[in-house]
Enzyme design. Structure first.
Site, PDB file in Angstrom:
ATOM      1  CG  ASP A 182       9.080   2.539   2.312  1.00  0.00           C
ATOM      2  OD1 ASP A 182       9.024   1.787   1.333  1.00  0.00           O
ATOM      3  OD2 ASP A 182       8.761   2.201   3.469  1.00  0.00           O
ATOM      4  CG  LEU A 183       3.460   5.489   3.128  1.00  0.00           C
ATOM      5  CD1 LEU A 183       1.992   5.115   2.967  1.00  0.00           C
ATOM      6  CD2 LEU A 183       3.591   6.954   3.498  1.00  0.00           C
TER       7      LEU A 183
ATOM      8  CG  ASP B  91       4.927   0.964   1.531  1.00  0.00           C
ATOM      9  OD1 ASP B  91       5.576   0.492   0.578  1.00  0.00           O
ATOM     10  OD2 ASP B  91       5.269   0.835   2.716  1.00  0.00           O
TER      11      ASP B  91
END
Length: 798
Positions: free
Chosen positions: A391-392, A434
């Site tokens: 997960d960014l 994302d």
């Protein structure tokens, strides 16, 4: 953080090579499953074409020997007739030459020359020239020879090239020796080794000199000799003949084989004469000669009509084959093109259905299919399989500050780094806005952790040749099969729990699932299910606001309200406690907090302009990178609310982990005009720790202390200490949970500024602005005096 993909999309990138190989493998596997070979129809078409050509050519090939044999038989049957007619023609020609020789014998000039009169030589030569000219091409020379072989005269058109006496006589008779008398009236054929084979000598009757006897051997006798060309003679007799006309010396060992154009090879004995028949000659001296026809076996001369018919049939057969091939193969080719088109459309549609258009990686559907397949292989063969979920960090901040186009560049860069950094057997997917997932077959959790950290190191380094050169970070979670689970849903929930744990511990890290943590001991798939439920609540806005008044303990005036949230009837949660607990376990606290703030602000128009509004925010949201003062001010601007009317209440639903981040965010909020309140102080040690590190504008005492303070001395002492401490800091003190007159009397006696609770006003969707009559509420206070009171308080109560 799970955000929807950006609505602003650039042109889709080409699929990464590894993903393209993956899509091709899926298409090939599907064809194998259906038992379809893409080259089958092509082979059928080639074989059908060859079969049609064979069906057309084979009958012609089989009929060719028969047609040749028929032609030979026709030619042979006609050849025998032609041979007879050719023999008659040769007889007539030779007979004519013989007659002209006999006529020339009576010439006076020839007789005079034979008698020794040399002056007659010129006229004799003229006679010989006329004899040659009478049969041009056939008669090649004429001579007048004395019996002893002396050449008396020669046609001036040819050179003898040798004396007749030197020529060996044939077996038909002739000159036995140079002194032998010439037999009158005999025709002798000879073949000379010194002459070309195409010539013979035709000997006429003797010519006697005047006064001399024809039979005497005085030497005055002479003979008229003519040399003819057998080739020209036969060519002259070949009119209408199919084949080669040859002359054969039938009984002589020195056979003479002559064709219309010269000598014929092979020898006559090896030539297949038609019907083995020949036409004999009846010319005296040439009885052993015969005329034969060689059929066209060496060079077949087929009749023009038959040849034309065969050519026409062949052309017709070719046209028929081409038409038939077009009719049969044409639809097959159309079917092949249609099938190829359908296959391309199927592969394109399947590729689109399994591919993320922006990054070129596999999408969520492709991830689930590949995850199922690899889990099954791991279960069957006992091989390791690790799942990494990424997960960014700060992705929403990138979108909000730089725009969605830059956010797309960041996503593309993540896809590129995944393809270039991961190992060949690893498979990467984009499974959310994302969020990315990586499947690592034959990899333990420890080895997967090494790979993930190497990837994180690449992300945090600047890249000059990239469309997104800035460093960025992500948080990852890892689970492994069969180490932690053998089921797909459990593995995903475990990796997600490890990811959430990494988010709680400060982000920019990769964590392996730890089954000993209490918040990870959920039923299989429970965390993902809770997260999905909270997401549905946020998306559907299944929330409604209620407002509880905060009352001034000196005047009873309503200072403001605390905005609270209740799930609607459509929400899958029965009370707010369940909702916030699910958001914490599902990792959606920040999303829920923003949705709650938006919902509470929607009713601010019902409040008086001078009344404040308190909003509750979890420390997890304040610590999140996507939370900032700007985003909060944007929400206030949407509802046209002055930030000076808003109090941010820091709840203790979750423990504070990054105190520095929390302190900087709260200072920024205070600078923007917000007031900050420490909520539920006294419920645990966390509140006291926060009081020592952060300057709060308001301190809200937890209801457990308030409700215990009117009858327990220790609780009353804590209440007094907290009230005195907040007063020294200049903070306003608000007592929560006031439900009885005794509790109200206690917090008033402790000097607290304000209070809230069911006694003062219950939470309502329609806030009441009416002041509270504190005197009426305290009228019954004597019956509800605290069990433990200091002397001065007892005197005041009386």
């Amino acid at each position: 953080m799970r955000l929807t993909p950006s609505s602003s999309r650039r042109r889709p990138l080409e699929p990464a090579p590894a993903q393209r190989r993956f899509d091709q493998g899926i298409a090939r596997a599907e064809f194998d499953r259906l038992g379809v070979d893409p080259s089958t129809l092509k082979l059928v078409r080639i074989r059908l074409t060859l079969a049609l050509l064979s069906a057309a050519i084979l009958p012609l090939a089989l009929a060719s020997p028969f047609l040749v044999q028929v032609g030979q038989q026709v030619q042979a049957s006609g050849g025998a007739v032609d041979a007879a007619s050719a023999g008659d023609r040769v007889d007539r020609e030779l007979g004519g030459i013989r007659g002209r020789l006999l006529d020339a014998r009576g010439s006076s000039s020839l007789a005079a020359l034979a008698g020794g009169t040399t002056s007659a030589k010129t006229k004799a030569t003229d006679t010989l020239d006329a004899l040659v000219a009478a049969d041009p091409g056939v008669v090649t020379g004429a001579w007048l020879l004395r019996a002893d072989g002396t050449n008396l005269a020669t046609s001036r058109f040819v050179a003898l090239g040798g004396s007749a006496a030197a020529l060996p006589a044939s077996d038909a008779g002739g000159l036995a020796s140079t002194a032998a008398p010439l037999p009158p009236g005999r025709i002798v054929a000879v073949a000379s080794a010194g002459e070309r084979p195409g010539s013979i000598f035709y000997l006429g009757s003797s010519i006697a000199a005047p006064g001399a006897s024809a039979a005497s051997s005085s030497g005055s006798a002479a003979a008229l000799i003519v040399r003819i060309s057998m080739s020209a003679l036969l060519a002259n007799a070949q009119v209408g003949v199919r084949g080669q006309v040859v002359a054969i010396v039938g009984t002589s060992p020195r056979q003479l084989v002559i064709g219309p154009n010269g000598p014929v090879t092979p020898a006559a004995s090896a030539l297949p004469f038609a019907n083995a028949g020949r036409a004999p000659l009846t010319v005296p001296g040439l009885e052993t000669w015969s005329i034969g026809i060689v059929p066209e076996t060496l060079e077949i001369q087929m009749p023009a009509a038959l040849l034309g018919a065969l050519v026409a049939l062949y052309v017709l057969a070719v046209i028929l084959i081409a038409w038939l091939a077009h009719k049969v193969v044409g639809p097959a080719e159309q079917l092949d093109r249609a099938r190829a088109r359908l296959r391309d459309l199927y592969e394109s549609a399947r590729s689109d259905a399994l591919q993320d258009a922006l990054t070129g990686l596999g999408n969520h559907r492709a991830f689930m299919e590949e995850f199922d397949r690899q889990v099954e292989e791991s279960r069957r063969y006992g091989a390791d399989l690790s799942l990494l979920i990424i997960d960014l960090d700060d992705f929403k901040l990138v979108n909000d500050s730089a725009g969605h186009a830059v956010g797309d560049q960041l996503l593309v860069e993540v896809g590129r780094l995944l393809e270039s950094t991961l190992r060949r057997p690893d498979r990467s997917f984009r499974i959310g806005g994302d969020e990315f997932a990586v499947l690592m077959p034959h990899t333990s959790s420890e080895a997967a952790l090494v790979v993930a950290r190497r990837l994180l190191a690449h992300c945090t380094e600047p890249r000059r040749d990239s469309p997104f050169p800035r460093p960025f970070a992500f948080t990852g979670g890892i689970s492994s099969c069969p180490e932690f689970s053998m089921r797909r849903d459990e593995l995903f929930a475990q990796a997600d729990a490890a990811l959430y744990d990494g988010k709680r511990r400060g982000r920019t890290t990769v964590s392996v699932f730890d089954p000993s943590r209490p918040d990870t001991k959920l039923e299989p798939g429970a965390r993902a299910e809770l997260s999905a439920k909270v997401a549905r609540v946020v998306a559907a806005k299944a929330l409604r606001p209620v407002y509880q008044p905060v009352v001034d303990l000196r005047t009873g005036r309503v200072l403001g309200f605390e905005g609270l949230i209740r799930p609607t009837a459509e929400a899958p949660f029965s009370n707010p406690g369940e909702l916030f607990e699910a958001a914490e376990l599902g990792g959606r606290t920040t999303e829920l907090d923003f949705a709650c703030i938006d919902t509470v602000l929607s009713g601010v128009h019902m409040l008086a302009p001078d009344q404040s509004l308190s909003i509750n925010i979890s420390p997890r949201s304040l610590e999140a990178a996507e939370f900032n003062t700007g985003s909060l001010l944007t929400l206030l601007g949407k509802h046209r609310v002055d930030p000076r009317r808003i109090t941010i209440e820091l709840t203790e639903r979750e423990a504070v982990e990054d105190i520095d981040r929390l302190r900087s965010v709260l200072v920024a909020c205070q600078a923007a005009g917000f007031r900050v309140a420490a909520d539920d102080v006294g419920a645990g040690n966390a509140g006291l720790r926060l009081l020592s590190q952060i300057h709060f504008d308001i301190v809200k005492i937890d209801l457990s202390l308030v409700q215990d303070g009117d009858h327990r001395e220790t609780s009353l002492a804590v209440l007094r200490a907290l009230s005195d401490l907040a007063g020294r800091w200049g903070a306003m003190v608000v007592a929560e949970g006031v439900e009885t007159a005794s509790q109200l009397w206690t917090v008033q006696e402790l000097g607290m500024s304000a209070a809230q609770g069911y006694l003062l006003g219950r939470p309502s969707s329609e806030p009441s602005m009416r002041s509270v009559d504190l005197g009426a509420l305290l009228a019954d206070a004597e019956s509800e005096l605290p069990l433990v009171m200091e002397p001065e308080n007892l005197s005041r109560a009386s």
